[in-house]
Design a protein around this motif. Structure first.
Motif, PDB file in Angstrom:
ATOM      1  N   ASP A  76      -8.384  18.860  13.170  1.00  0.00           N
ATOM      2  CA  ASP A  76      -9.558  18.012  13.382  1.00  0.00           C
ATOM      3  C   ASP A  76     -10.838  18.744  13.002  1.00  0.00           C
ATOM      4  N   THR A  77     -10.788  20.085  13.013  1.00  0.00           N
ATOM      5  CA  THR A  77     -11.981  20.885  12.702  1.00  0.00           C
ATOM      6  C   THR A  77     -12.421  20.750  11.259  1.00  0.00           C
ATOM      7  N   LEU A  78     -11.560  20.228  10.376  1.00  0.00           N
ATOM      8  CA  LEU A  78     -11.977  20.058   8.993  1.00  0.00           C
ATOM      9  C   LEU A  78     -13.133  19.068   8.879  1.00  0.00           C
ATOM     10  N   GLY A  79     -13.331  18.258   9.897  1.00  0.00           N
ATOM     11  CA  GLY A  79     -14.487  17.363   9.911  1.00  0.00           C
ATOM     12  C   GLY A  79     -15.812  18.102   9.958  1.00  0.00           C
ATOM     13  N   ASN A  80     -15.783  19.412  10.273  1.00  0.00           N
ATOM     14  CA  ASN A  80     -17.011  20.208  10.280  1.00  0.00           C
ATOM     15  C   ASN A  80     -17.488  20.543   8.878  1.00  0.00           C
ATOM     16  N   LEU A  81     -16.648  20.339   7.877  1.00  0.00           N
ATOM     17  CA  LEU A  81     -16.966  20.747   6.510  1.00  0.00           C
ATOM     18  C   LEU A  81     -17.803  19.652   5.851  1.00  0.00           C
ATOM     19  N   GLN A  82     -19.059  19.589   6.216  1.00  0.00           N
ATOM     20  CA  GLN A  82     -19.919  18.480   5.808  1.00  0.00           C
ATOM     21  C   GLN A  82     -20.387  18.590   4.355  1.00  0.00           C
ATOM     22  N   GLN A  83     -20.066  19.686   3.654  1.00  0.00           N
ATOM     23  CA  GLN A  83     -20.390  19.797   2.232  1.00  0.00           C
ATOM     24  C   GLN A  83     -19.163  19.618   1.357  1.00  0.00           C
ATOM     25  N   LEU A  84     -18.040  19.283   1.976  1.00  0.00           N
ATOM     26  CA  LEU A  84     -16.775  19.195   1.248  1.00  0.00           C
ATOM     27  C   LEU A  84     -16.794  18.016   0.278  1.00  0.00           C
ATOM     28  N   ARG A  85     -16.390  18.293  -0.966  1.00  0.00           N
ATOM     29  CA  ARG A  85     -16.300  17.246  -1.977  1.00  0.00           C
ATOM     30  C   ARG A  85     -14.846  16.889  -2.293  1.00  0.00           C
ATOM     31  N   PHE A  86     -13.987  17.898  -2.320  1.00  0.00           N
ATOM     32  CA  PHE A  86     -12.598  17.686  -2.694  1.00  0.00           C
ATOM     33  C   PHE A  86     -11.690  18.234  -1.592  1.00  0.00           C
ATOM     34  N   LEU A  87     -10.840  17.362  -1.053  1.00  0.00           N
ATOM     35  CA  LEU A  87      -9.865  17.773  -0.055  1.00  0.00           C
ATOM     36  C   LEU A  87      -8.506  17.269  -0.518  1.00  0.00           C
ATOM     37  N   ARG A  88      -7.658  18.193  -0.974  1.00  0.00           N
ATOM     38  CA  ARG A  88      -6.347  17.826  -1.497  1.00  0.00           C
ATOM     39  C   ARG A  88      -5.277  18.591  -0.724  1.00  0.00           C
ATOM     40  N   LEU A  89      -4.554  17.829   0.098  1.00  0.00           N
ATOM     41  CA  LEU A  89      -3.481  18.388   0.916  1.00  0.00           C
ATOM     42  C   LEU A  89      -2.154  17.738   0.572  1.00  0.00           C
TER      43      LEU A  89
END
Length: 613
Positions: free
Chosen positions: A133-146
């Protein structure tokens, strides 16, 4: 006295070690902790020496101007093992790329501390457990590929708060629960969740209204509360209903018969991340396709600068009015190719427009134009591309092409790699554009036979003579593009005939190398502000990429590694030995030699490269 000196020495050593631990390279310690948890059969991490002051000299590590780690690039490195919580200490990290390995275990929650992260690529591994859930802190994230892991649990609602998110790929995991459609990525961000059989694609039910105060004795207050609750619920449904309907409509509505897709196949596979613009929207955005807004012209039409209703700038590619079969084919190719290929060094297609008389493609506007325009057609007020930017362009373009060749299924070849098709965003990051000549490659095929397409000066010899293109034709074009970056010259220029020079850039460069006139090779606009060794390395990469035989050229993934400092010296030495052998063989058999670098220039010494300044 001796004892005092010894105590002082011990104190200094202790103090140095303490300062190093507290204020020193915590980033190096974090990376070393990762290294100890990974199995590295190919010795990719051999240069990661924990005794060094900082990790900026390690391979696959990029640092910013403040010597903080900004990029960790270990994609397709054959690594196994687990990630470590210490990665959360890389506070300046912007790109974390660990895709295409065999990494197991969970995604550390501490990755949520990387608040400057713009790209998190952990796809094609064996990761398990929940998405933190902490990935929501990444407010500059453009690309999230899991994608392509074995992740379980639900999609965290916190991800919907990331307003900068451009691509979210969670496909082919074991995720379950409801896909959130509220928030920033619901209907606007390309999101892929195919292959998660237990995901429910629907809106979360609206929350129940707050109950009236149970201590109130008034029946009328309870009735009023019930009415208010009903109104609130009705209002919630009123606003949620259209969103649900649009999401369902986008996923279920059959698209126009344009891709020749079987009826039972969901066209959303191709168009799920794209917006369909109306012709009126694009007419307004471009001032009815005004000539004042023309950015460029191509074989199939013109490109216009436009401003959408939300204020964002776009580039609108309009196919020629005549509805030729070639134009239709290119339109289909571009839409299909770009919707499948998503990478920060590839031009992202925002949407398209298709009417009975119009075919238009909508791209983000590239603020700094193309590499070709920056090299040769820039206004006097714009400074020339400096050497660090040119190096970054070389690496970014190589990464984009490597993604096309190695990470798209089926593979994609571009077939027209040149400086004019490498675009630059506002930060001068290289973006490979113009997929109009791209061809799909099945993994079983080694080549594709087709009519020769491309631009004179960039076309590989085997493609020109046989019509058979492969990923190695892209490598050849990339090598010529590198020479454009180094020299500032055009790949094909009749003006060079005035000086009795070769019209082909590759031949011109080879002639300069043969005549030991390297001072004429580097772009005069650099005014001597470049690093000799780095120019030498780029020349070596360019010559390896432009070898006459396709099999001898490196793959783009190998080019990326060489540009990162891994393997170039060995490859260049091998090439030198082969050239010596060819030279001796040709001399013994009285064969004509098109071009051989003399022995004295084999090392491309710094003195030769620098020349008069």
């Amino acid at each position: 006295m001796d004892r005092t000196i010894s105590l002082i020495a011990i104190w200094l050593i202790f103090g140095f070690n303490y300062v190093s631990k507290v204020y020193g390279n915590a980033e190096g310690d974090a990376l070393n902790a990762l290294k100890t948890q990974l199995t590295d059969p190919n010795n990719i991490l051999q240069s990661w020496d924990p005794t060094l002051v900082n990790p900026c000299t390690w391979f696959h590590i990029t640092c910013d101007q403040g010597n903080s780690v900004s990029r960790l690039d270990l994609g397709n490195a054959g690594l196994s093992g687990q990630l470590v919580p210490e990665l959360g200490q890389l506070s300046k990290l912007q790109y974390l790329e660990l895709y295409g390995n065999n990494i197991t275990g969970k995604i550390p929650e501490q990755l949520g501390n990387l608040t400057q992260l713009m790209s998190l690529d952990l796809y094609l591994n064996k990761l398990e457990g929940d998405i933190p859930d902490t990935l929501g802190n990444l407010q500059q994230l453009r690309f999230l590929r899991l994608n392509n892991n074995t992740l379980t649990g639900t999609i965290p609602n916190s991800l919907t708060t990331i307003g900068s998110l451009q691509v979210l790929d969670l496909s082919h995991n074991n995720l379950s629960g409801i896909v959130p459609i509220n928030g920033s990525f619901s209907l606007f961000t390309p999101i892929s969740y195919d292959g998660n059989l237990n995901l429910v694609i629907q809106a979360a039910p609206p929350q129940s209204p707050v109950a009236p105060d149970s201590q109130s004795p008034s029946v009328s207050n309870s009735a009023t509360g019930a009415i208010a609750g009903g109104v609130a619920a009705g209002a919630a449904l009123l606003f949620a209903g259209p969103a649900i309907a649009i999401a369902w409509y986008r996923r279920r509505k059959p698209q126009d018969h344009f891709f020749d897709v079987p009826a039972e196949e969901d066209p959303e596979v191709h168009l799920g991340q794209l917006k369909r613009f109306s012709l009126r929207e694009l007419q307004v955005a471009t001032d009815t396709f005004s000539n004042n807004n023309i950015l460029g012209r191509g074989g199939f039409g013109k490109v216009y600068k436009g401003r959408l209703a939300d204020g964002s700038l776009v580039a609108v590619k309009r196919l020629k009015e005549e509805r030729s079969q070639g134009g239709e084919l290119q339109f289909q190719t571009e839409v299909e190719m770009i919707s499948m290929a998503v990478h920060r060094n590839l031009l992202r297609l925002r949407g398209f427009c298709m009417t009975p008389t119009e075919r238009l493609l909508v791209y983000p506007y590239m603020a700094n134009g193309s590499v070709a325009s920056c090299l040769r057609d820039r206004p006097d007020t714009q400074p020339p591309l400096d050497w660090p930017i040119r190096k970054r362009i070389a690496l970014g373009a190589a990464r984009g092409l490597a993604y096309l060749h190695d990470h798209c299924d089926p593979k994609i070849i571009h077939r027209d790699v040149k400086a004019a098709n490498i675009l630059l965003d506002e930060e001068f990051e290289a973006v490979v554009g113009d997929f109009g000549l791209a061809k799909l490659m099945d993994y079983k095929d080694t080549h594709v036979t087709t009519a020769v397409r491309g631009t004179i000066g960039h076309i590989a010899p085997e493609y020109l003579s046989t019509g058979k293109s492969s990923e190695k034709t892209d490598v050849f074009g990339y090598g010529v593009m590198l020479l454009e970056l180094i020299t500032g010259q055009r790949a094909f220029d009749l003006a060079r005939l005035a000086n009795d020079d070769e019209v082909m850039l590759l031949d011109w460069v080879k002639g300069l190398l043969t005549d030991k006139m390297l001072e004429k090779l580097v772009d005069e606009d650099l005014d001597g502000a470049y690093v000799d060794d780095e120019v030498e390395q780029l020349i070596q990469v360019a010559l390896l990429c432009t070898q006459g035989t396709a099999m001898e050229r490196p793959k783009m993934s190998e080019v990326v590694r060489m540009l990162e400092g891994d393997g170039l010296a060995e490859r260049w030495e091998e090439w030198q030995k082969e050239e010596i052998f060819r030279q001796d063989y040709n001399q013994a058999h009285n064969h004509n030699i098109d071009w051989i670098i003399p022995d004295s220039t084999y090392n491309l010494s710094n003195e030769q490269l620098s020349g008069p300044r």
